[in-house]
Design an enzyme around this catalytic site. Structure first.
Site: not given
Ligand code: COA
Length: 260
Positions: A67, A111, A114, A134
């Protein structure tokens, strides 16, 4: 000219290659990248000329580095919640009616990992690195990592990666099942496209039903999943593609599937 600022979309026959094109930020998923990904999924969903999607990152060292951490800095919890509701790229990829392949050309972190987890098959360069770092930012995976990672690699390996933030190489990722195939970096694109072209020659109806049934396995008890499979099988049985596939086999020729 591409309609997208932070994506490139190219066609290779019935394969669409979507490249997240923000290499100076290691292809981090900003709000704009996410919005463009949703838009390209919308564009290709009903395009019968596209049967398989490949998602990758621009440059040779990053798939997606996560992200956009810059966007996290100023957001309040309420603003972050607003950013996370509505349409979500990861869920749309997982539920997409066509196969979506992750071509992991480098770092797939946070992300990025993911996004790869939401894809149907993960093909990685031998130089790729994956992880869920994270925890180092004082947060947890928020794009499905705590749910999809244990379903892919098992609870123990998911705990190991998520609680430590450890980043692993392609060989280790292959060993634990986080990626499905590893190719030498120089061959990744061609080998992935070869694989995708083969898939694009199959029946779109059968591809859609097969993906949907395998996805159902993660959502349902076995008896309901088996029932779902039967219904999906019967749906295929009524398709033109089934008639064509069986006829082509019996006539010793290559099937020409139309997706009907
Ligand atoms: N979000 C926002 N920007 C990011 C980013 C991310 N997830 N990952 C990298 N960038 C930016 C860097 O801030 C830097 O920007 P700048 O040039 O304006 O300073 C640029 O991309 C290049 O990054 P840099 O760290 O210099 O490149 P590198 O090749 O040495 O290292 C990484 C690459 C990915 C290993 C490193 O940037 C990193 O650890 N990123 C964060 C990964 C992460 O924690 N992801 C999970 C987020 S939830």
């Amino acid at each position: 000219m591409s309609a997208y600022e932070l994506l490139q979309m190219e066609r290779d026959g019935a394969v669409a290659i979507v490249t997240i094109d923000r290499p100076e930020k290691r292809n981090a998923l900003s709000a704009q990248v996410r919005a463009e990904l949703i838009a390209v999924l919308d564009e290709l969903r009903d395009d019968d000329g596209v049967r398989v999607l490949v998602i990758t990152g621009a440059g040779d060292n990053s798939f997606v580095a996560g992200a956009d951490i810059g966007e996290f800095a100023q957001r309040t919890p309420l603003e972050q919640r607003a950013a996370m509701t509505g349409r979500r790229v990861f869920d749309e990829v997982a539920a997409y009616p066509k196969p979506v392949l992750a071509m992991i050309n480098g770092l797939a972190l946070g992300g990025g990992c993911e996004l790869a987890l939401a894809c149907d098959v993960r093909l990685a360069a031998d130089t790729a690195k994956l992880g869920q770092p994270e925890i180092n930012l004082g947060i947890i995976p928020g794009g499905g990592g705590t749910q999809r990672l244990p379903r892919v690699v098992g609870t123990g390996q998911a705990m190991r990666l998520i609680l430590s933030g450890e980043i692993i190489g392609a060989a280790e990722a292959l060993r634990i099942g986080l990626v499905d195939v590893v190719h030498p970096a120089t061959e990744l694109r061609e080998r992935t496209l070869e694989f995708a072209r083969g898939m694009a020659g199959k029946s779109p109806v059968a591809l859609r039903m097969a993906k949907s049934a395998v996805r159902a396995a993660a959502e349902m008890p076995l008896s309901a999943g088996l029932q779902y499979e039967t219904e999906a099988f019967i749906t295929c049985f009524g398709s033109d593609d089934k008639r064509e596939g069986v006829a082509a086999f019996l006539e010793k020729r290559t099937a020409e599937f139309t997706g009907r």
